[in-house]
Design a protein around this motif. Structure first.
Motif, PDB file in Angstrom:
ATOM      1  N   LYS A 265       0.826  -1.219   0.000  1.00 61.09           N
ATOM      2  CA  LYS A 265       0.000   0.000   0.000  1.00 61.09           C
ATOM      3  C   LYS A 265       0.860   1.269   0.000  1.00 61.09           C
ATOM      4  CE  LYS A 265      -2.701   0.584   3.679  1.00 61.09           C
ATOM      5  NZ  LYS A 265      -3.860   0.349   4.544  1.00 61.09           N
ATOM      6  N   ILE A 297       7.240   4.923   0.878  1.00 60.15           N
ATOM      7  CA  ILE A 297       7.347   6.319   1.323  1.00 60.15           C
ATOM      8  C   ILE A 297       8.142   6.480   2.619  1.00 60.15           C
ATOM      9  CG2 ILE A 297       5.258   7.113   0.165  1.00 60.15           C
ATOM     10  CD1 ILE A 297       3.804   6.823   2.849  1.00 60.15           C
ATOM     11  N   ILE A 299       8.870   6.165   6.892  1.00 56.83           N
ATOM     12  CA  ILE A 299       8.186   6.775   8.043  1.00 56.83           C
ATOM     13  C   ILE A 299       9.186   7.677   8.759  1.00 56.83           C
ATOM     14  CG2 ILE A 299       6.990   6.261  10.227  1.00 56.83           C
ATOM     15  CD1 ILE A 299       6.677   3.346   8.810  1.00 56.83           C
ATOM     16  N   ILE A 307       2.965   4.863  15.195  1.00 59.67           N
ATOM     17  CA  ILE A 307       2.168   4.116  14.210  1.00 59.67           C
ATOM     18  C   ILE A 307       1.708   2.756  14.753  1.00 59.67           C
ATOM     19  CG2 ILE A 307       3.121   5.223  12.138  1.00 59.67           C
ATOM     20  CD1 ILE A 307       4.718   2.614  11.718  1.00 59.67           C
ATOM     21  N   GLY A 322      -7.385   2.174   4.988  1.00 61.01           N
ATOM     22  CA  GLY A 322      -7.318   1.453   6.270  1.00 61.01           C
ATOM     23  C   GLY A 322      -7.891   2.284   7.397  1.00 61.01           C
ATOM     24  N   GLY A 326      -4.211  -1.896  11.878  1.00 59.05           N
ATOM     25  CA  GLY A 326      -3.417  -3.076  11.489  1.00 59.05           C
ATOM     26  C   GLY A 326      -2.152  -3.261  12.305  1.00 59.05           C
ATOM     27  N   ALA A 328      -1.379  -1.868  15.227  1.00 59.85           N
ATOM     28  CA  ALA A 328      -1.683  -2.041  16.662  1.00 59.85           C
ATOM     29  C   ALA A 328      -1.990  -3.514  16.922  1.00 59.85           C
ATOM     30  CB  ALA A 328      -2.860  -1.165  17.057  1.00 59.85           C
ATOM     31  N   SER A 351      10.847   1.096   4.265  1.00 57.89           N
ATOM     32  CA  SER A 351      10.761   0.586   5.637  1.00 57.89           C
ATOM     33  C   SER A 351      11.034  -0.910   5.662  1.00 57.89           C
ATOM     34  CB  SER A 351       9.356   0.795   6.197  1.00 57.89           C
ATOM     35  OG  SER A 351       8.886   2.065   5.879  1.00 57.89           O
TER      36      SER A 351
HETATM   37  P1  ADP Z   1      -3.534   1.451   8.132  1.00 59.73           P
HETATM   38  O1  ADP Z   1      -2.571   0.864   7.165  1.00 59.73           O
HETATM   39  O2  ADP Z   1      -4.851   0.775   8.132  1.00 59.73           O
HETATM   40  O3  ADP Z   1      -3.632   2.927   8.056  1.00 59.73           O
HETATM   41  P2  ADP Z   1      -1.739   0.475  10.145  1.00 59.73           P
HETATM   42  O4  ADP Z   1      -1.931   0.390  11.626  1.00 59.73           O
HETATM   43  O5  ADP Z   1      -1.442  -0.771   9.426  1.00 59.73           O
HETATM   44  O6  ADP Z   1      -3.014   1.167   9.607  1.00 59.73           O
HETATM   45  O7  ADP Z   1      -0.596   1.511   9.885  1.00 59.73           O
HETATM   46  C1  ADP Z   1      -0.607   2.751  10.567  1.00 59.73           C
HETATM   47  C2  ADP Z   1       0.115   3.801   9.757  1.00 59.73           C
HETATM   48  O8  ADP Z   1       1.509   3.482   9.712  1.00 59.73           O
HETATM   49  C3  ADP Z   1      -0.317   3.868   8.308  1.00 59.73           C
HETATM   50  O9  ADP Z   1      -1.453   4.668   8.157  1.00 59.73           O
HETATM   51  C4  ADP Z   1       0.919   4.478   7.659  1.00 59.73           C
HETATM   52  O10 ADP Z   1       0.892   5.864   7.829  1.00 59.73           O
HETATM   53  C5  ADP Z   1       2.061   3.912   8.480  1.00 59.73           C
HETATM   54  N1  ADP Z   1       2.683   2.729   7.817  1.00 59.73           N
HETATM   55  C6  ADP Z   1       2.462   1.433   8.091  1.00 59.73           C
HETATM   56  N2  ADP Z   1       3.224   0.626   7.311  1.00 59.73           N
HETATM   57  C7  ADP Z   1       3.951   1.441   6.521  1.00 59.73           C
HETATM   58  C8  ADP Z   1       4.921   1.218   5.496  1.00 59.73           C
HETATM   59  N3  ADP Z   1       5.316   0.005   5.130  1.00 59.73           N
HETATM   60  N4  ADP Z   1       5.458   2.309   4.913  1.00 59.73           N
HETATM   61  C9  ADP Z   1       5.089   3.561   5.268  1.00 59.73           C
HETATM   62  N5  ADP Z   1       4.174   3.833   6.220  1.00 59.73           N
HETATM   63  C10 ADP Z   1       3.605   2.793   6.840  1.00 59.73           C
END
Ligand code: ADP
Length: 508
Positions: A265, A297, A299, A307, A322, A326, A328, A351
């Protein structure tokens, strides 16, 4: 005479007073206070008035503690010992001056009391918070359970509708309904998962499973998703990883799904790498490292801890459907499985999420037949049983028992969702549910069946198997029109008798 008493009280600050049988101080030292000679003992403290009657009568020792005296505008706190000798000789009053000690003691006691009061207050606040938290979690659990019912009904009816002749526009609209409902279902399941973990209602399903097969399936699914998004996908499975392990297959898949799903995603160009390696291994256990790396992208450093909090999403340009749950859930699941999760990320570059989990290595490494199929097919089968049981050894035990019945066909599934799917596909005469089912537990599945508007669902006899039977649970099941409740450990005859009874009732 004073000297006589002084010997025993040499070490402490004390003063000895001699008192005649009418209560008058006839002699005194001047160590603590002066000028008390010829005073009445009750002048020192009104309490001593009662002693005046005692003095001539008794030949005894009396002890008094923590007496506050005010003599010549000075305050003293003393312990006192009174030696009476009747009329024979004057009584001796020994005053032990303990003002300093009592002040210190009082301060300490006050501090202790304050600390105690504070801790009681804290306890009360904690209890209140706990009560609120329990209420919230129970509310969420019940609410999510209730909301799952209509969501599952929409799902079921959408599936039925899908198999009818629809115009293009109708099919398009149906797909929107299905997509939205799927999202709603995911959200409810996520919320339910979190509240189950927080209320300790979360179950771990340890089962023997083919690790390589599960990971390959995952890799295939996500490989396709990457293809659609024009991303490279690499999957690397260390050959050191045991093939058959014992652990929670569903939770492993859920963790991997969340991490790989996010990697895809949040990556627009480049690669997603999934690798599973074996960090340590002995004859019984293997520690596996699942690593999901992306060139997405990334973090920012400040966001890395946040996150993992529920409902937290970083504001970014990515279209994110989302709910911020996920990660958490992933973190809670990893901890519940005694594992570790780490994240390294570089903003704008990508990441890497690393999860370490322990698995028992299965004793039997030989391939077995997949169980999710009609496993018992009798040529003349006229009684179809759907058995929902997640553990392979229980599936086999059960099959051995019901194979004693004639003309039956048995289909085995391993989760609540699969029960509903199977029931939508074909009619069954009996459903046997282990209450401890993944995805949708046994009770939810039974409730779904009973609340369905479809007649062939509604009236299916249901037998439930409970791992931890209790009278309350049995009562709960009866109230929900479950035909039979069987608690473990069960015996063959009991199960056969109950199934035969249900069969006969159908024929009657
Ligand atoms: P969701 O994907 O449903 O928004 P998650 O709890 O899985 O919720 O992730 C929380 C947030 O962490 C995401 O909204 C995103 O901003 C960040 N995030 C998670 N995984 C990644 C990743 N692989 N690369 C960049 N940002 C990420």
């Amino acid at each position: 005479m004073i000297e006589k008493y002084n010997i025993s009280y040499k070490e402490t600050t004390n003063q000895i007073l001699l008192i005649n049988d009418t209560g008058i101080i006839i002699d005194s030292e001047s160590i603590i206070f002066q000028n008390v000679n010829n005073k009445l003992i009750s002048d020192l403290h009104p309490f001593f008035y009662i002693l005046i009657d005692i003095l001539p009568e008794y030949n005894q020792v009396f002890n008094f503690e923590c007496i506050n005296l005010q003599i010549e505008n000075k305050h003293y706190t003393i312990d006192a010992t009174l030696y009476t000798h009747g009329k024979n000789e004057p009584a001796a009053f020994v005053f032990h001056e303990l003002t300093k000690q009592y002040v210190l003691y009082q301060k300490a006691a006050q501090k202790r009391n304050e600390a105690e009061i504070k801790s009681q207050l804290l306890n009360q606040q904690n209890n209140l918070l706990e009560e609120k938290e329990t209420f919230k979690n129970n509310f969420i659990t019940n609410f999510s359970h209730e909301i799952r019912m209509p969501v599952n009904t929409i799902n079921g009816f959408s599936m039925l509708l899908e198999n009818t002749n629809l115009e293009q526009k109708q099919r398009y609209n149906l797909n929107i309904i299905k997509d939205t409902n799927d999202k709603l279902k995911t959200m409810i399941n996520d919320i339910l998962d979190i509240s189950k973990i927080e209320t300790d209602q979360f179950s771990i399903y340890n089962m023997r499973f083919n690790l390589h097969e599960e990971l390959n399936i995952l890799a295939k699914i996500f490989g396709k998703k990457c293809e659609k998004k024009h991303l490279n996908f690499n999957f690397n499975l260390d050959t050191e990883c045991p093939k058959y392990v014992v652990g929670d297959k569903y939770r492993l898949t859920q963790i991997a799904n969340n991490l790989i799903g996010n990697a895809i995603k949040f990556t627009q160009i480049g690669t997603v790498n999934l690798s599973v390696s074996c960090v340590t291994k002995n004859n019984e256990k293997a520690t596996l490292l699942l690593s999901v790396e992306d060139t997405g992208i990334g973090i920012e450093n400040e966001q890395i801890n946040s996150i993992f909090n529920g409902f937290y999403q970083v504001n970014n340009s990515i279209d994110n459907d989302g709910f911020g749950l996920g990660l958490a859930i992933t973190k809670k699941l990893v901890y519940a499985l005694n594992g570790k999760i780490e994240l390294k990320s570089e903003y704008g570059k990508g990441s890497t999420f690393k999860v370490t989990l322990d698995f028992d290595i299965a004793n039997n490494q030989k391939d077995t037949q997949p169980t999710q199929q009609h496993v018992l097919e009798d040529a003349n089968q006229n009684y179809k049983i759907l058995l929902a049981e997640p553990l392979e050894k229980n599936q086999i035990e059960f099959l051995n028992i019901i194979s004693k019945l004639k003309n039956i066909g048995v289909t085995i599934v391993d989760s609540g969702d699969h029960v509903i799917q199977k029931l939508h596909q074909s009619p069954f005469d009996l459903v046997i549910l282990n209450l401890k089912l993944p995805t949708m537990d046994g009770l939810d599945t039974a409730r779904y069946i009973r609340h369905s508007n479809l007649e062939h669902f509604n009236n299916i006899p249901i037998v439930v198997i409970s791992e931890n039977p209790s009278k309350e649970e049995e009562h709960y099941c009866k109230e929900r029109r479950i035909n039979s409740y069987i608690g473990k450990p069960f015996n063959k005859e009991e199960i056969l008798r109950k199934i035969k009874y249900i069969q006969q009732k159908k024929q009657a």
